[in-house]
Design a protein around this motif. Structure first.
Motif, mmCIF file in Angstrom:
data_model
loop_
_atom_site.group_PDB
_atom_site.id
_atom_site.type_symbol
_atom_site.label_atom_id
_atom_site.label_comp_id
_atom_site.label_asym_id
_atom_site.label_seq_id
_atom_site.Cartn_x
_atom_site.Cartn_y
_atom_site.Cartn_z
ATOM 1 N N ALA A 158 -10.703 -1.612 -25.465
ATOM 2 C CA ALA A 158 -11.957 -1.417 -24.734
ATOM 3 C C ALA A 158 -12.158 -2.616 -23.816
ATOM 4 O O ALA A 158 -11.863 -3.751 -24.191
ATOM 5 C CB ALA A 158 -13.119 -1.311 -25.717
ATOM 6 N N GLY A 159 -12.619 -2.354 -22.607
ATOM 7 C CA GLY A 159 -12.976 -3.458 -21.712
ATOM 8 C C GLY A 159 -11.862 -3.969 -20.821
ATOM 9 O O GLY A 159 -12.113 -4.807 -19.965
ATOM 10 N N ILE A 160 -10.625 -3.463 -20.992
ATOM 11 C CA ILE A 160 -9.542 -3.927 -20.107
ATOM 12 C C ILE A 160 -9.567 -3.084 -18.823
ATOM 13 O O ILE A 160 -9.711 -1.857 -18.879
ATOM 14 C CB ILE A 160 -8.156 -3.825 -20.809
ATOM 15 N N TYR A 161 -9.472 -3.751 -17.678
ATOM 16 C CA TYR A 161 -9.379 -3.006 -16.421
ATOM 17 C C TYR A 161 -8.018 -2.329 -16.341
ATOM 18 O O TYR A 161 -6.987 -2.965 -16.604
ATOM 19 C CB TYR A 161 -9.553 -3.946 -15.218
ATOM 20 N N HIS A 162 -8.022 -1.044 -15.988
ATOM 21 C CA HIS A 162 -6.768 -0.283 -15.942
ATOM 22 C C HIS A 162 -6.896 0.911 -15.004
ATOM 23 O O HIS A 162 -7.990 1.238 -14.523
ATOM 24 C CB HIS A 162 -6.387 0.200 -17.347
ATOM 25 N N ARG A 163 -5.763 1.583 -14.792
ATOM 26 C CA ARG A 163 -5.718 2.826 -14.024
ATOM 27 C C ARG A 163 -4.420 3.545 -14.390
ATOM 28 O O ARG A 163 -3.555 2.963 -15.065
ATOM 29 C CB ARG A 163 -5.761 2.527 -12.513
ATOM 30 N N PHE A 164 -4.290 4.786 -13.951
ATOM 31 C CA PHE A 164 -3.107 5.575 -14.291
ATOM 32 C C PHE A 164 -2.624 6.349 -13.078
ATOM 33 O O PHE A 164 -3.434 6.840 -12.279
ATOM 34 C CB PHE A 164 -3.445 6.568 -15.408
ATOM 35 N N THR A 165 -1.299 6.462 -12.937
ATOM 36 C CA THR A 165 -0.740 7.359 -11.929
ATOM 37 C C THR A 165 0.513 8.042 -12.469
ATOM 38 O O THR A 165 1.190 7.496 -13.356
ATOM 39 C CB THR A 165 -0.393 6.614 -10.625
ATOM 40 N N LEU A 166 0.802 9.217 -11.978
ATOM 41 C CA LEU A 166 2.110 9.806 -12.218
ATOM 42 C C LEU A 166 3.138 8.983 -11.456
ATOM 43 O O LEU A 166 2.797 8.277 -10.505
ATOM 44 C CB LEU A 166 2.137 11.253 -11.709
ATOM 45 N N ASP A 167 4.415 9.052 -11.868
ATOM 46 C CA ASP A 167 5.481 8.468 -11.064
ATOM 47 C C ASP A 167 6.082 9.596 -10.212
ATOM 48 O O ASP A 167 5.479 10.678 -10.098
ATOM 49 C CB ASP A 167 6.516 7.755 -11.956
ATOM 50 N N ASN B 166 8.303 11.629 -10.709
ATOM 51 C CA ASN B 166 8.602 12.887 -11.424
ATOM 52 C C ASN B 166 7.445 13.874 -11.353
ATOM 53 O O ASN B 166 7.621 15.065 -11.629
ATOM 54 C CB ASN B 166 8.899 12.620 -12.901
ATOM 55 N N ASN B 167 6.253 13.334 -11.080
ATOM 56 C CA ASN B 167 5.089 14.196 -10.861
ATOM 57 C C ASN B 167 4.677 15.067 -12.020
ATOM 58 O O ASN B 167 4.092 16.136 -11.820
ATOM 59 C CB ASN B 167 5.337 15.109 -9.666
ATOM 60 N N TYR B 168 4.970 14.655 -13.212
ATOM 61 C CA TYR B 168 4.528 15.453 -14.355
ATOM 62 C C TYR B 168 4.485 14.603 -15.618
ATOM 63 O O TYR B 168 5.392 13.803 -15.869
ATOM 64 C CB TYR B 168 5.477 16.641 -14.607
ATOM 65 N N THR B 169 3.463 14.812 -16.426
ATOM 66 C CA THR B 169 3.497 14.307 -17.793
ATOM 67 C C THR B 169 2.621 15.149 -18.702
ATOM 68 O O THR B 169 1.697 15.835 -18.243
ATOM 69 C CB THR B 169 3.088 12.814 -17.892
ATOM 70 N N LYS B 170 2.982 15.126 -19.984
ATOM 71 C CA LYS B 170 2.151 15.747 -21.015
ATOM 72 C C LYS B 170 1.744 14.629 -21.955
ATOM 73 O O LYS B 170 2.604 13.949 -22.525
ATOM 74 C CB LYS B 170 2.962 16.806 -21.773
ATOM 75 N N LEU B 171 0.439 14.425 -22.080
ATOM 76 C CA LEU B 171 -0.076 13.328 -22.892
ATOM 77 C C LEU B 171 -0.886 13.849 -24.059
ATOM 78 O O LEU B 171 -1.618 14.835 -23.936
ATOM 79 C CB LEU B 171 -0.986 12.429 -22.052
ATOM 80 N N MET B 172 -0.753 13.157 -25.191
ATOM 81 C CA MET B 172 -1.710 13.341 -26.280
ATOM 82 C C MET B 172 -2.772 12.261 -26.079
ATOM 83 O O MET B 172 -2.451 11.095 -25.877
ATOM 84 C CB MET B 172 -1.008 13.162 -27.624
ATOM 85 N N ARG B 173 -4.050 12.688 -26.110
ATOM 86 C CA ARG B 173 -5.144 11.716 -26.018
ATOM 87 C C ARG B 173 -5.752 11.597 -27.410
ATOM 88 O O ARG B 173 -6.212 12.606 -27.972
ATOM 89 C CB ARG B 173 -6.228 12.198 -25.058
ATOM 90 N N ASN C 232 0.806 -1.220 0.000
ATOM 91 C CA ASN C 232 0.000 0.000 0.000
ATOM 92 C C ASN C 232 0.838 1.268 0.000
ATOM 93 O O ASN C 232 0.333 2.352 0.272
ATOM 94 C CB ASN C 232 -0.926 0.017 1.209
ATOM 95 N N GLU C 233 2.128 1.130 -0.325
ATOM 96 C CA GLU C 233 2.995 2.311 -0.391
ATOM 97 C C GLU C 233 2.506 3.285 -1.453
ATOM 98 O O GLU C 233 1.689 2.935 -2.302
ATOM 99 C CB GLU C 233 4.402 1.865 -0.777
ATOM 100 N N ASP C 234 3.094 4.453 -1.448
ATOM 101 C CA ASP C 234 2.835 5.514 -2.422
ATOM 102 C C ASP C 234 2.653 4.949 -3.850
ATOM 103 O O ASP C 234 3.522 4.252 -4.362
ATOM 104 C CB ASP C 234 4.048 6.472 -2.374
ATOM 105 N N GLN C 235 1.538 5.261 -4.480
ATOM 106 C CA GLN C 235 1.249 4.747 -5.823
ATOM 107 C C GLN C 235 2.268 5.213 -6.867
ATOM 108 O O GLN C 235 2.380 4.620 -7.943
ATOM 109 C CB GLN C 235 -0.150 5.185 -6.260
ATOM 110 N N ARG C 236 3.006 6.282 -6.554
ATOM 111 C CA ARG C 236 3.988 6.815 -7.506
ATOM 112 C C ARG C 236 5.303 6.037 -7.514
ATOM 113 O O ARG C 236 6.154 6.271 -8.368
ATOM 114 C CB ARG C 236 4.275 8.290 -7.200
ATOM 115 N N LEU C 237 5.480 5.117 -6.553
ATOM 116 C CA LEU C 237 6.686 4.272 -6.536
ATOM 117 C C LEU C 237 6.513 3.117 -7.525
ATOM 118 O O LEU C 237 5.392 2.791 -7.901
ATOM 119 C CB LEU C 237 6.911 3.746 -5.113
ATOM 120 N N PRO C 238 7.629 2.485 -7.941
ATOM 121 C CA PRO C 238 7.526 1.469 -9.009
ATOM 122 C C PRO C 238 6.719 0.221 -8.636
ATOM 123 O O PRO C 238 6.111 -0.402 -9.506
ATOM 124 C CB PRO C 238 8.984 1.099 -9.284
#
Ligand SMILES: CSCCC(=O)C(=O)O
Ligand SMILES: [Fe+2]
Length: 186
Positions: free
Chosen positions: A129-138, A140-147, A12-18
Motif C-alpha cells: 500500500a502507498g507505493i507509486y506504480h502503474r501497469f502496461t501490457l508489453d 505481446n499485448n495480452y495477459t491473464k491476471l489473478m487479482r 516517450n516511446e511506446d509504453q509497451r517497449l522495455p
C-alpha cells in the motif's frame, strides 16, 4: 529463474517497449524487497489446485478474481489501459498473479526512479500500500491476471500526487523506521 526488473529510461516511446536505461541496469529481488515488493514463483498451470498458492492465500486471507486484459475480453480496454498506466497508489496492497501472457508493473524506488518489473506466467507479486506504480501490457499485448484481495475488492486508484494520503505516509514511515533500526545497529 528470478523475475526480471530494471531501471527505466525516460523516453516517450511506446509504453509497451522495455525502456531499458543505457547502459542497462538490472534490479535484484533484494532491491525490490527493500521497497516492500514481494515475489513468488508458482506453477500457473495448476492454479486451481496449487498447495503453494493455497498456503499464501490462507496465510494472508486472500480471495481472488481473474482478469483478461485483451481488447475482446476487457470492456473499455483503451480507457482501462490508460488508467492502469496513470501513476497511482492504493490504500491496500496490490496483489497480482500472472497466469498467461505478460506485462510490466512499474514502481518508483526511494529516489523516485522508475523500476520496470516484467511479469510472466507463474509470477506473483505484491506491491505494498502507498507505493507509486502503474501497469502496461508489453508488445505481446495480452495477459491473464489473478487479482487477490482481502474481503471485498477495492481497486480505487489515487493518482499522484498523494503525499497526504495515510497509506502514502505509512509507506514512507516504514523506510524511516527501517533506517532508524539500521542506525541503532551500528
Ligand atoms: C490490472 S492490474 C494493474 C493495474 C493497477 O495498478 C491496478 O489495477 O490498480
Ligand atoms: Fe494499482
Amino acid at each position: 529463474m528470478a523475475i526480471e526488473a530494471w531501471f527505466m529510461n525516460d523516453s516517450n516511446e511506446d509504453q509497451r517497449l522495455p525502456h531499458h536505461s543505457n547502459p542497462k541496469e538490472f534490479v535484484s529481488m533484494n532491491q525490490l524487497a527493500e521497497l516492500g515488493v514481494l515475489y513468488w514463483k508458482l506453477n500457473p498451470e495448476i492454479y486451481e489446485n496449487d498447495e503453494e498458492l493455497k498456503k499464501i492465500r490462507d496465510d494472508r486471507g486472500y480471495n481472488y478474481d481473474l482478469l483478461d486484459i485483451s481488447p475482446e475480453k476487457l470492456a473499455n480496454y483503451e480507457g482501462k489501459l490508460k488508467d492502469f498506466y496513470t501513476e497511482h497508489i492504493h490504500a491496500d496492497e496490490e496483489i497480482r498473479y500472472c497466469l498467461d501472457g505478460s506485462g510490466y508493473f512499474d514502481v518508483r524506488d526511494k529516489n523516485d526512479r522508475w523500476i520496470r518489473i516484467w511479469i510472466k506466467p507463474g509470477d506473483l507479486i505484491i506491491l505494498p500500500a502507498g507505493i507509486y506504480h502503474r501497469f502496461t501490457l508489453d508488445t505481446n499485448n495480452y495477459t491473464k491476471l489473478m487479482r487477490l484481495f482481502k474481503g471485498e475488492p477495492v481497486w480505487t486508484p489515487f493518482n499522484r500526487p498523494q503525499e497526504q494520503h495515510p497509506a502514502r505516509k505509512e509507506y514512507l514511515k516504514s523506510f524511516t523506521e527501517k533506517a532508524g533500526v539500521a542506525l541503532k545497529a551500528h
